[in-house]
Design a protein around this motif. Structure first.
Motif, PDB file in Angstrom:
ATOM      1  N   UNK A 506      31.042  43.055  45.893  1.00 50.45           N
ATOM      2  CA  UNK A 506      30.231  41.865  45.594  1.00 50.45           C
ATOM      3  C   UNK A 506      29.464  42.018  44.288  1.00 50.45           C
ATOM      4  N   UNK A 507      29.227  43.235  43.860  1.00 51.70           N
ATOM      5  CA  UNK A 507      28.473  43.456  42.617  1.00 51.70           C
ATOM      6  C   UNK A 507      29.327  43.233  41.366  1.00 51.70           C
ATOM      7  N   UNK A 508      30.683  43.100  41.525  1.00 54.08           N
ATOM      8  CA  UNK A 508      31.560  42.894  40.377  1.00 54.08           C
ATOM      9  C   UNK A 508      32.473  41.717  40.673  1.00 54.08           C
ATOM     10  N   UNK A 509      32.230  40.552  40.085  1.00 58.40           N
ATOM     11  CA  UNK A 509      33.077  39.379  40.353  1.00 58.40           C
ATOM     12  C   UNK A 509      34.529  39.639  39.971  1.00 58.40           C
ATOM     13  N   UNK A 510      35.430  39.111  40.750  1.00 56.34           N
ATOM     14  CA  UNK A 510      36.860  39.219  40.464  1.00 56.34           C
ATOM     15  C   UNK A 510      37.203  38.401  39.224  1.00 56.34           C
ATOM     16  N   UNK A 511      38.304  38.790  38.564  1.00 56.76           N
ATOM     17  CA  UNK A 511      38.793  38.057  37.401  1.00 56.76           C
ATOM     18  C   UNK A 511      40.233  37.660  37.675  1.00 56.76           C
ATOM     19  N   UNK A 512      40.483  36.342  37.887  1.00 55.21           N
ATOM     20  CA  UNK A 512      41.813  35.860  38.244  1.00 55.21           C
ATOM     21  C   UNK A 512      42.230  34.782  37.256  1.00 55.21           C
ATOM     22  N   UNK A 513      43.219  35.089  36.426  1.00 52.60           N
ATOM     23  CA  UNK A 513      43.769  34.106  35.506  1.00 52.60           C
ATOM     24  C   UNK A 513      45.242  33.841  35.804  1.00 52.60           C
ATOM     25  N   UNK A 514      45.856  34.665  36.638  1.00 50.42           N
ATOM     26  CA  UNK A 514      47.236  34.454  37.028  1.00 50.42           C
ATOM     27  C   UNK A 514      47.343  33.500  38.207  1.00 50.42           C
ATOM     28  N   UNK A 515      48.564  33.055  38.495  1.00 50.20           N
ATOM     29  CA  UNK A 515      48.812  32.142  39.602  1.00 50.20           C
ATOM     30  C   UNK A 515      48.905  32.919  40.907  1.00 50.20           C
ATOM     31  N   UNK A 516      48.111  32.507  41.898  1.00 48.10           N
ATOM     32  CA  UNK A 516      48.120  33.151  43.206  1.00 48.10           C
ATOM     33  C   UNK A 516      48.480  32.092  44.235  1.00 48.10           C
ATOM     34  N   UNK A 517      49.676  32.200  44.813  1.00 49.79           N
ATOM     35  CA  UNK A 517      50.127  31.215  45.798  1.00 49.79           C
ATOM     36  C   UNK A 517      50.665  31.924  47.032  1.00 49.79           C
TER      37      UNK A 517
END
Length: 651
Positions: A506-517
């Motif tokens: 929780x102390x490090x936000x995720x980084x998502x720029x790819x497609x997740x389906x």
């Protein structure tokens, strides 16, 4: 021809023919029959070769040819012995003792089984020296040979020094139906098998290959082809006190639906696999295929390098893939464009197992393939520090109704370590068939400190019933490439999407720029601060900054080193802990126990295409039931969990 007795005219023609055959046979008599001297002791040889091998302590050169009686011992004490002629024991047994031994160019020590039964079995030759043994080669090969028509024999060489093979060392089949024998090497020094030599226990397509067992106190160099080919492939067991270099090993099966052989190599320091190694199954003529064999490769105090293809493939139509395990006290590197394969080639075969387990890093630029037609296999990759996958990993079920396998990757097992996926990981399932039904996707399970799927990377778990992708980062989670767990047959009966499960602190936000389906299920957890907490992620502190941070138990500022009370991974050391690290659970002992276990399965061991793999049973669409770990650590199946025993000393 003149006869001294009367011969009736009516029988004279047949008598003349018989006499002619006798003369002809005498002219073609073998050297062993026509020229060899019978002997049973070293004194007998000295009596026949006074100038070359006097009865004293000076070096002995054996220039003539001798027939050795069964069970005899040639004891030369501590003398240096050179064999330039032939010592022939036939199908019997003999022992030669010396200070050192050279089988010179053109010299032979042999026990050939080339006579009618029971002489169609190779003999047994035992060589014992206090010094070195050399099988040389110049104008011609020096030869030690116990090959046989029906079955090859046994060679045992026990040397107090090094053993060098430049000529030929053989216990192989002599006919199209013969089986391989056995070669046992024990050297207190090195075992060096030079380029252009011959080392063979091969069998025919109708009989199995034999076995080679090598233990050296120093290094082992297998500089040319090691022949273990037979109806079922043979067994190679190598243990070295220093480094091991391997060029080419062929343990393929050639018999109808034969299974590949078993290879176990343990290096005391680094291990370099520089040439093609194969232990493939053979095709079958009765709707069955041979299974891939087994390979276990371990470096105890150094890196493990894979620089050529390593194959343990099952053959068509239903031969299962084999198992390839790589274990290193250092790091493991798989060179770009190489292939490590335990795939099943046929539509009815299931992929095998791959395991890469390193104390430090795993870097793979090659192709890791455990795919199958009916079902994918289970690659497992674990590292104490970083894992970098720039090559693809394939555990898919390729055929109609095929099940995807499972891929587990764990970085940072010892402390801080990152995972970078820079290519495709495929656990997809096959399509639908009216006769066979529909396939299902498998699972991926990835963890580490920083977990990154780059823009060139992807996780594919599709199928009519799609599988799952699970990623757990103990520090930063970054997804730049696609994660796909969607159905490949939308609208079809039983078609379902799978799942994408993401865990991060929780102390490090995720980084998502790819497609997740489909859309991911995201869990943000707190960071653990002690071992008594649960429902949290263990952090990855910087080791070597002089600050003790959980889960560290010590931290020495500056250059990291073990054996100073604080390990490379900032854990307090004691003598017992170091001993366990070296000889216990993580590192295997000699591979014999593992190979013996596998040999019990070896002859045509798995017809994996004839039933659901155990991992797929009882659950449509998802290969295995898993618990989502909250501490970010996956417990891989330990390949090196062998019975306790002695360290790698000369046996």
């Amino acid at each position: 021809m003149t006869f001294s007795f009367p011969v009736p005219t009516s029988r004279r023609g047949s008598a003349l023919l018989l006499a002619a055959l006798v003369v002809l046979a005498a002219g073609f008599a073998s050297p062993r029959d026509a020229r060899a001297l019978s002997t049973c002791t070293a004194d007998d040889i000295s009596a026949n070769e006074v100038a070359n091998c006097p009865a004293s302590t000076v070096p002995c050169a054996i220039n003539k040819n001798y027939t050795i009686a069964n069970g005899c011992t040639l004891d030369f004490g501590t003398r240096t012995v050179t064999v330039k002629g032939t010592l022939d024991v036939g199908a019997g047994s003999m022992t030669l003792k010396a200070g050192s031994l050279t089988v010179a160019s053109g010299g032979k020590i042999q026990g050939l089984g080339n006579s009618p039964p029971p002489g169609d079995h190779g003999g047994m030759i035992t060589i014992q020296t206090t010094g070195a043994v050399v099988v040389d080669k110049a104008a011609a090969n020096g030869i030690i040979d116990v090959s046989g028509d029906a079955l090859a024999g046994t060679v045992v060489i026990q040397a107090g020094g090094s053993i060098t093979l430049r000529g030929r060392l053989m216990a192989k089949n002599s006919t199209t139906s013969g089986g391989g024998g056995s070669i046992t090497i024990r050297a207190r020094g090195d075992f060096i098998y030079a380029t252009a030599g011959v080392l063979s226990v091969g069998g025919s397509a109708m009989s199995d290959a034999g076995s080679i067992d090598i233990v050296a106190g120093g290094r082992v160099v297998l500089g040319d082809l090691v022949d273990l080919v037979g109806a079922d492939g043979g067994l190679l067991d190598v243990q070295a006190g220093a480094d091991v270099v391997v060029r080419t090993i062929d343990a393929d099966a050639t018999g109808d639906a034969g299974s590949g052989g078993c290879i176990g190599i343990v290096a005391g320091t680094q291990l370099q696999l520089l040439g093609l190694i194969t232990t493939n199954g053979a095709g079958g003529t009765f709707m069955s295929g041979g299974c891939g064999g087994f390979g276990c490769f371990e470096s105890r105090y150094g890196d493990l390098t894979v620089a050529a293809n390593i194959l343990a493939e099952g053959n068509v139509p239903d031969g299962g893939g084999g198992e390839l395990d790589f274990i290193s006290r250092g790091s493991i590197s798989v060179a770009s464009a190489t292939m490590v394969s335990a795939r099943a080639s046929g539509a009815m075969g299931c992929g095998g197992d791959l395991s890469l387990d390193a104390f430090f890093d795993v870097v793979s630029g090659g192709i890791l393939d455990a795919s199958g037609g009916f079902g994918g296999g289970f690659p497992e990759i674990s590292a104490g520090r970083d894992v970098t996958l720039s090559g693809p990993v394939d555990a898919s079920g390729r055929a109609l109704a095929g099940y995807g396998g499972g891929v587990i990757v764990e970085a940072g097992r010892q402390g801080k370590g990152n995972l970078s996926v820079q290519n495709t990981i495929d656990v997809g399932g096959g399509g639908c068939s009216l006769d066979l039904g529909c396939g299902a996707g498998g699972f991926t399970d990835l963890s580490g400190c920083d977990v990154t799927v780059t823009a060139a990377g992807s996780l594919l778990a599709g199928g009519p019933a799609a599988g799952s992708n699970a990623l757990a980062a103990r520090e930063q989670l970054t997804i730049q490439g696609p994660l796909d767990a969607t159905t490949t047959t939308p609208g079809a009966g039983g078609a379902t999407d799978g799942s994408n499960m993401l865990t991060h602190p929780s102390r490090k936000p995720r980084s998502i720029s790819g497609t997740v389906t489909p859309a991911p299920t995201v869990t943000a957890l707190p960071t653990c601060t002690s071992t008594i907490l649960s429902g949290c992620l263990v952090p990855c502190p910087t080791c070597g900054n002089g600050v003790v941070e959980f889960p560290e138990t010590c931290d020495t500022a500056g250059a990291l080193q073990s054996c100073d009370g604080c390990s490379l991974f900032c854990q307090v050391e004691d003598r017992l802990q170091r001993r366990r690290e070296v000889w216990g659970g993580y590192l295997s002992l000699r591979p014999s126990a593992q190979l013996q276990r596998r040999q019990s399965l070896h002859p045509r061991h798995l017809r994996s295409g004839r039933g659901l793999p155990a991992a797929h049973a009882g659950r449509p669409g998802h290969p295995v039931q898993r618990q989502q770990p909250v501490h970010g650590r996956r417990h891989l199946r330990r390949r090196s969990n062998l019975p306790a025993g002695e360290p790698a000393h000369l046996q």
